[in-house]
Design an enzyme around this catalytic site. Structure first.
Site, PDB file in Angstrom:
ATOM      1  N   GLU A   1      -5.212   0.946  -3.513  1.00 53.55           N
ATOM      2  CA  GLU A   1      -5.477   1.458  -4.855  1.00 53.55           C
ATOM      3  C   GLU A   1      -5.984   0.318  -5.744  1.00 53.55           C
ATOM      4  OE1 GLU A   1      -3.223   5.274  -5.862  1.00 53.55           O
ATOM      5  OE2 GLU A   1      -1.893   3.611  -6.296  1.00 53.55           O
TER       6      GLU A   1
ATOM      7  N   HIS B   1       3.704   0.358  -6.136  1.00 50.89           N
ATOM      8  CA  HIS B   1       2.580   0.859  -6.931  1.00 50.89           C
ATOM      9  C   HIS B   1       2.178  -0.216  -7.940  1.00 50.89           C
ATOM     10  CE1 HIS B   1       0.248   3.213  -9.763  1.00 50.89           C
ATOM     11  NE2 HIS B   1       0.082   4.092  -8.795  1.00 50.89           N
TER      12      HIS B   1
END
Ligand code: PGA
Length: 257
Positions: A163, A93
């Site tokens: 993302e 992430h």
């Protein structure tokens, strides 16, 4: 492929909030059998969340170490998450890459560890605002894929989440055209890295997905699902997102798409 809807609680949530998982699990059983849903929670909540979900939604971790065990104070291995009942884990992430300096090589090792433990790895990639401004977004994400996706072993199961860092947590959302171009680029990188198996890896979009934009995002070509932070913390919003995604699958199935 059934759309994959992943919630990412980040560093939020206490045991007293397991009622939210129970509510969501009941809702999912009634309204969303045609989706794959995973809620990724802090390691302290995995076991309780697994119990609360009673199999209706899958529970994942938010990060794992690449080793099985050892002198790594404060870390959690993929095997430990599996032992607590998780079936998936997010790796790479942007908050881990940015705040903990994680490199593509470390992310690939974590994704490999997830496979070793029998967890589905959700590997995140995404460019910063400066990289997009410089016209480097496509290159940056392709390089991240090449560096962060491990060779697939027989039991490795992965998804990739695109993302953009600048879109996370309430930023502007990229246009449908930009998402579609990026997913095509990521697909290309996956196929050059993994061969034919690269065609079967779901590519999710994440970054300020909410009840208002989820339908449009799921319609973009090669979007296989969504990774949701903020809106996954508000049970009603998350339920609405699930409802929209599920209805969309029904409509497409009826239309033979
Ligand atoms: P957001 O977070 O939905 O709050 O933008 C997404 C993520 O960071 O995974």
């Amino acid at each position: 492929m059934r759309p994959l809807i992943v919630g990412n609680w980040k560093m939020n949530g206490l045991l007293s909030q397991m009622e939210e998982i129970r509510t969501l699990a009941k809702f999912t059983k009634r309204h969303a059998k045609n989706l794959n849903i995973v809620i990724c929670v802090p390691a302290t909540l995995v076991q309780a969340a697994v119990q609360a979900s009673a199999g209706a939604v899958a529970i994942g971790g938010e990060d794992c170490h690449s080793e099985r065990s050892g002198p790594y104070t404060g870390d959690t291995s993929a095997e430990m998450l599996k032992d607590a009942g998780a079936t998936a884990v997010i790796v790479g992430h942007s908050e881990r890459r940015r705040l903990h300096g994680e490199t593509d090589g470390q992310v690939a090792a974590k994704a490999k560890a997830a496979g070793r433990a029998g967890l589905h790895a959700i590997i995140c990639v995404g460019e910063t605002e400066a990289q997009r401004m410089d016209g480097k977004a496509l290159r940056v994400c392709a390089d991240q894929i090449i560096g962060s996706v491990p060779p697939l072993g027989s039991n490795t199961s992965i998804a990739v989440a695109y993302e953009p860092v600048w879109a996370i947590g309430g930023g502007p959302v990229p246009t449908a055209r930009d998402i579609s171009r990026m997913h095509a680029q990521i697909r290309h990188a996956l196929v050059s890295k993994l061969g034919a198996s690269g065609h079967r890896v779901p590519i999710l979009y994440g970054g300020s997905v909410d009840t208002a934009n989820v339908e449009e995002i799921l319609h973009i070509s090669d979007v296989g699902g969504v990774l949701i932070g903020r809106a996954s913390l508000a049970t009603l919003d998350f339920e609405e997102i699930i409802k929209v995604a599920s209805r969309d699958v029904e409509v497409r199935t009826l239309a033979g798409l």
